[in-house]
Motif scaffolding. Structure first.
Motif, PDB file in Angstrom:
ATOM      1  N   GLN A 233      55.584 -18.289  50.869  1.00 15.38           N
ATOM      2  CA  GLN A 233      56.437 -17.286  50.219  1.00 15.38           C
ATOM      3  C   GLN A 233      55.870 -15.877  50.348  1.00 15.38           C
ATOM      4  OE1 GLN A 233      56.927 -18.223  46.051  1.00 15.38           O
ATOM      5  NE2 GLN A 233      57.127 -20.390  46.554  1.00 15.38           N
ATOM      6  N   LEU A 234      54.550 -15.761  50.244  1.00 13.83           N
ATOM      7  CA  LEU A 234      53.949 -14.424  50.218  1.00 13.83           C
ATOM      8  C   LEU A 234      53.753 -13.865  51.624  1.00 13.83           C
ATOM      9  CD1 LEU A 234      51.212 -14.917  47.453  1.00 13.83           C
ATOM     10  CD2 LEU A 234      53.531 -14.023  47.185  1.00 13.83           C
ATOM     11  N   VAL A 235      53.313 -14.718  52.535  1.00 14.07           N
ATOM     12  CA  VAL A 235      53.023 -14.306  53.920  1.00 14.07           C
ATOM     13  C   VAL A 235      53.828 -15.239  54.830  1.00 14.07           C
ATOM     14  CG1 VAL A 235      51.167 -13.932  55.625  1.00 14.07           C
ATOM     15  CG2 VAL A 235      50.663 -13.726  53.180  1.00 14.07           C
ATOM     16  N   PRO A 236      55.062 -14.867  55.163  1.00 11.39           N
ATOM     17  CA  PRO A 236      55.925 -15.807  55.895  1.00 11.39           C
ATOM     18  C   PRO A 236      55.319 -16.315  57.212  1.00 11.39           C
ATOM     19  CG  PRO A 236      57.164 -13.876  55.186  1.00 11.39           C
ATOM     20  CD  PRO A 236      55.744 -13.612  54.814  1.00 11.39           C
ATOM     21  N   LEU A 237      54.370 -15.566  57.769  1.00 12.83           N
ATOM     22  CA  LEU A 237      53.711 -16.017  58.998  1.00 12.83           C
ATOM     23  C   LEU A 237      53.039 -17.377  58.793  1.00 12.83           C
ATOM     24  CD1 LEU A 237      52.824 -15.107  61.923  1.00 12.83           C
ATOM     25  CD2 LEU A 237      50.730 -14.237  60.866  1.00 12.83           C
ATOM     26  N   ASN A 238      52.780 -17.717  57.513  1.00 14.25           N
ATOM     27  CA  ASN A 238      52.117 -18.983  57.207  1.00 14.25           C
ATOM     28  C   ASN A 238      52.947 -20.192  57.632  1.00 14.25           C
ATOM     29  OD1 ASN A 238      49.660 -20.057  55.759  1.00 14.25           O
ATOM     30  ND2 ASN A 238      51.269 -21.210  54.689  1.00 14.25           N
ATOM     31  N   THR A 239      54.264 -20.043  57.697  1.00 13.26           N
ATOM     32  CA  THR A 239      55.089 -21.186  58.104  1.00 13.26           C
ATOM     33  C   THR A 239      54.805 -21.520  59.569  1.00 13.26           C
ATOM     34  OG1 THR A 239      56.918 -19.712  58.645  1.00 13.26           O
ATOM     35  CG2 THR A 239      56.956 -20.691  56.456  1.00 13.26           C
ATOM     36  N   LYS A 240      54.349 -20.535  60.321  1.00 15.15           N
ATOM     37  CA  LYS A 240      54.008 -20.766  61.736  1.00 15.15           C
ATOM     38  C   LYS A 240      52.553 -21.226  61.881  1.00 15.15           C
ATOM     39  CE  LYS A 240      55.338 -18.479  65.946  1.00 15.15           C
ATOM     40  NZ  LYS A 240      55.656 -17.200  66.547  1.00 15.15           N
ATOM     41  N   TYR A 241      51.662 -20.561  61.180  1.00 15.21           N
ATOM     42  CA  TYR A 241      50.229 -20.895  61.264  1.00 15.21           C
ATOM     43  C   TYR A 241      49.710 -21.189  59.860  1.00 15.21           C
ATOM     44  CZ  TYR A 241      51.046 -18.426  65.635  1.00 15.21           C
ATOM     45  OH  TYR A 241      51.566 -18.006  66.821  1.00 15.21           O
ATOM     46  N   PRO A 242      49.862 -22.432  59.397  1.00 11.64           N
ATOM     47  CA  PRO A 242      49.474 -22.751  58.019  1.00 11.64           C
ATOM     48  C   PRO A 242      47.964 -22.654  57.772  1.00 11.64           C
ATOM     49  CG  PRO A 242      50.366 -24.679  59.166  1.00 11.64           C
ATOM     50  CD  PRO A 242      50.469 -23.534  60.105  1.00 11.64           C
ATOM     51  N   ILE A 243      47.601 -22.760  56.498  1.00 10.95           N
ATOM     52  CA  ILE A 243      46.228 -22.459  56.069  1.00 10.95           C
ATOM     53  C   ILE A 243      45.171 -23.256  56.845  1.00 10.95           C
ATOM     54  CG2 ILE A 243      44.631 -22.648  54.110  1.00 10.95           C
ATOM     55  CD1 ILE A 243      46.882 -21.746  52.289  1.00 10.95           C
ATOM     56  N   LYS A 244      45.435 -24.540  57.096  1.00 10.15           N
ATOM     57  CA  LYS A 244      44.410 -25.345  57.776  1.00 10.15           C
ATOM     58  C   LYS A 244      44.108 -24.757  59.165  1.00 10.15           C
ATOM     59  CE  LYS A 244      42.511 -29.604  59.031  1.00 10.15           C
ATOM     60  NZ  LYS A 244      41.881 -29.064  60.200  1.00 10.15           N
ATOM     61  N   GLN A 245      45.178 -24.447  59.898  1.00  8.87           N
ATOM     62  CA  GLN A 245      44.985 -23.856  61.238  1.00  8.87           C
ATOM     63  C   GLN A 245      44.265 -22.518  61.148  1.00  8.87           C
ATOM     64  OE1 GLN A 245      48.279 -23.254  63.955  1.00  8.87           O
ATOM     65  NE2 GLN A 245      49.190 -25.191  63.321  1.00  8.87           N
ATOM     66  N   LEU A 246      44.660 -21.727  60.138  1.00  7.34           N
ATOM     67  CA  LEU A 246      44.060 -20.402  59.967  1.00  7.34           C
ATOM     68  C   LEU A 246      42.558 -20.528  59.681  1.00  7.34           C
ATOM     69  CD1 LEU A 246      44.259 -17.340  59.527  1.00  7.34           C
ATOM     70  CD2 LEU A 246      45.025 -17.775  57.196  1.00  7.34           C
ATOM     71  N   LEU A 247      42.210 -21.451  58.784  1.00  6.87           N
ATOM     72  CA  LEU A 247      40.794 -21.577  58.429  1.00  6.87           C
ATOM     73  C   LEU A 247      39.990 -22.174  59.580  1.00  6.87           C
ATOM     74  CD1 LEU A 247      40.944 -22.569  54.654  1.00  6.87           C
ATOM     75  CD2 LEU A 247      40.727 -20.316  55.689  1.00  6.87           C
ATOM     76  N   ASP A 248      40.611 -23.050  60.364  1.00  7.51           N
ATOM     77  CA  ASP A 248      39.907 -23.570  61.556  1.00  7.51           C
ATOM     78  C   ASP A 248      39.599 -22.420  62.521  1.00  7.51           C
ATOM     79  OD1 ASP A 248      39.871 -26.118  60.628  1.00  7.51           O
ATOM     80  OD2 ASP A 248      41.549 -26.852  61.857  1.00  7.51           O
ATOM     81  N   ALA A 249      40.559 -21.509  62.676  1.00  3.95           N
ATOM     82  CA  ALA A 249      40.327 -20.357  63.563  1.00  3.95           C
ATOM     83  C   ALA A 249      39.208 -19.478  62.998  1.00  3.95           C
ATOM     84  CB  ALA A 249      41.608 -19.553  63.733  1.00  3.95           C
ATOM     85  N   CYS A 250      39.163 -19.344  61.670  1.00  5.78           N
ATOM     86  CA  CYS A 250      38.093 -18.554  61.039  1.00  5.78           C
ATOM     87  C   CYS A 250      36.739 -19.198  61.297  1.00  5.78           C
ATOM     88  CB  CYS A 250      38.313 -18.457  59.531  1.00  5.78           C
ATOM     89  SG  CYS A 250      39.728 -17.475  59.079  1.00  5.78           S
ATOM     90  N   LYS A 251      36.695 -20.532  61.129  1.00  3.62           N
ATOM     91  CA  LYS A 251      35.424 -21.240  61.362  1.00  3.62           C
ATOM     92  C   LYS A 251      34.966 -21.032  62.796  1.00  3.62           C
ATOM     93  CE  LYS A 251      35.979 -25.027  58.246  1.00  3.62           C
ATOM     94  NZ  LYS A 251      36.664 -26.289  58.200  1.00  3.62           N
ATOM     95  N   ALA A 252      35.902 -21.140  63.737  1.00  7.12           N
ATOM     96  CA  ALA A 252      35.555 -20.983  65.149  1.00  7.12           C
ATOM     97  C   ALA A 252      35.009 -19.576  65.385  1.00  7.12           C
ATOM     98  CB  ALA A 252      36.787 -21.236  66.020  1.00  7.12           C
ATOM     99  N   TYR A 253      35.607 -18.572  64.760  1.00  6.76           N
ATOM    100  CA  TYR A 253      35.165 -17.178  64.941  1.00  6.76           C
ATOM    101  C   TYR A 253      33.734 -17.014  64.422  1.00  6.76           C
ATOM    102  CZ  TYR A 253      35.638 -12.115  65.410  1.00  6.76           C
ATOM    103  OH  TYR A 253      35.475 -10.800  65.807  1.00  6.76           O
ATOM    104  N   VAL A 254      33.507 -17.601  63.259  1.00 11.24           N
ATOM    105  CA  VAL A 254      32.186 -17.498  62.632  1.00 11.24           C
ATOM    106  C   VAL A 254      31.130 -18.196  63.493  1.00 11.24           C
ATOM    107  CG1 VAL A 254      30.843 -18.326  60.671  1.00 11.24           C
ATOM    108  CG2 VAL A 254      33.070 -17.306  60.296  1.00 11.24           C
TER     109      VAL A 254
END
Ligand code: SAH
Length: 374
Positions: A233-254
């Motif tokens: 609801q807050l960040v509609p982009l989340n429907t495309k890239y949900p939290i799990k995918q987003l956090l996996d990308a963060c982990k990879a960056y780190v």
């Protein structure tokens, strides 16, 4: 050559500038000289570049320009925050950038697009719709203007930090933003260390992976919710890239970049994402990522659908996450009196997405009034 067909040297990072000089039969080291003149000394007139031969200056006149955005408003807040409204192409498109002075730091908040396509439900930039991406010259031009304005005022170090947290989603304007980062960090221009340049993203996952290959600037992620239902609801982009995918990308960056911490931004919205339960969920999902949490008190604007959480709610939320091991800062609201705070940047432009029109209509249906300005 007409001005329009001439090449704007502000668009060129060092490899492109070297290429340009090679293409006109000059040695590539000219790139370093010219970048120093432009970015370090703030000189845009080729005639003043005195260590270039006259014949080269004449050729530059013929083939190149240094075109900056035009300052159409320069406002100073009571707290020292300064905001510029910059016109990019005549009267059509204007964006805002904001200088945030702190003790020894001079941070510039830069825009990457005219408007934004993401339409986060709490952000006023989103309500205005979108017109176009900024060019590298228009992105770096913001830094040029702010940096040299500061130097002129006697702050010889000029801008010390850059955050790509102005209007737009930097990772949806990838190539122009990458060249701009190259110029910001170049030893022959602003010499900013990569730690002092932050890209903030709402979570464009494929571009985050690509970013990791290009550079290791600091990364901030606009999380704002600890579960998919709310984040959708807050960040509609989340429907495309949900939290799990987003956090996996963060982990990879780190992991790619020496476990450099990611900053997670979390706007505090009254009764929406600020309960203890949300704090518990947040701790759970961030536990395994080296992270820093930035709580941002919601900055209101006319017809916003949300209110800022109470001081107590923010305090309680913060205590909980801090007690569970997450380094947390509550961001100080700056520049409110000149509408320069997070999410208040609006610029001036013609919306091509028709979103501003829809927003206007929905306001009218609620208020029964027309001519409500955004
Ligand atoms: N598109 C990028 C860059 C924008 S950064 C991103 O989403 O990260 C601007 C930051 O301010 C983001 O974290 C954004 O979510 C937040 N923000 C937007 N509107 C706000 C508001 N009204 N009050 C407080 N923060 C807001």
């Amino acid at each position: 050559m007409s001005t329009q067909t001439k090449i704007n040297l502000l668009n060129l990072d060092r490899p492109s500038m070297e290429q340009f000089f090679l293409s006109i039969g000059e040695k590539p080291f000219r790139a370093k000289q010219v970048m120093q003149w432009i970015h370090q000394r703030g000189v845009t007139d080729f005639d003043q570049m005195t260590d270039l031969a006259k014949s080269l200056r004449a050729r530059l006149h013929d083939q190149a320009v240094v075109t900056l955005p035009e300052v159409s408003l320069d406002q100073k807040s009571k707290d020292g925050t300064r905001k510029w409204l910059l016109h990019m192409d005549g009267v059509e498109n204007a964006v805002e950038c904001v200088l945030i002075p702190e003790d020894k730091r001079m941070t510039l908040c830069i825009s990457s697009q005219v408007g934004c396509t993401l339409n986060c439900s709490f952000c006023s930039t989103g309500k205005q719709g979108f017109n176009r991406n900024l060019t590298t010259a228009e992105i770096v031009g913001q830094l040029f203007l702010a940096h040299h304005a500061l130097v002129k005022d006697g702050y010889e170090n000029g801008i010390t930090n850059v955050v790509m947290m102005g209007m737009g989603e930097p990772l949806l304007n990838f190539d122009a933003v990458m060249s701009a980062l190259n110029i910001m960090c170049d030893d022959f221009s602003y010499c900013l260390s990569k730690r002092r340049v932050t890209i903030s993203t709402a979570g464009v996952v494929p571009a985050m992976m690509k970013l990791s290959e290009f550079t290791d600037v600091s990364l901030a992620v606009s999380l704002h919710a600890p579960n998919d239902e709310l984040r959708d609801q807050l960040v509609p982009l989340n429907t495309k890239y949900p939290i799990k995918q987003l956090l996996d990308a963060c982990k990879a960056y780190v992991e790619e970049h020496n476990r450099r911490r990611i900053t997670f931004e979390y706007v505090m919205l009254k009764g929406i994402n600020d309960s203890l339960e949300h704090a518990q969920q947040l701790v759970k999902i961030l536990k395994h990522i080296p992270s820093k949490l930035n709580l941002i008190p919601f900055n209101p604007y006319p017809h916003a659908l949300y209110e800022c959480s109470s001081g107590n709610a923010i305090h309680r939320f913060r205590e909980y996450v801090v007690n569970h091991g997450i380094v947390t800062v509550t961001r100080k609201t700056r520049g409110e009196d000149i509408d320069a705070a997070c999410g208040q940047l609006v610029g001036k432009f013609k919306d091509k997405s028709r979103r501003s029109q829809k927003h206007q209509l929905s306001i009218e249906s609620i208020t029964g009034h027309t001519n409500v300005s955004n």
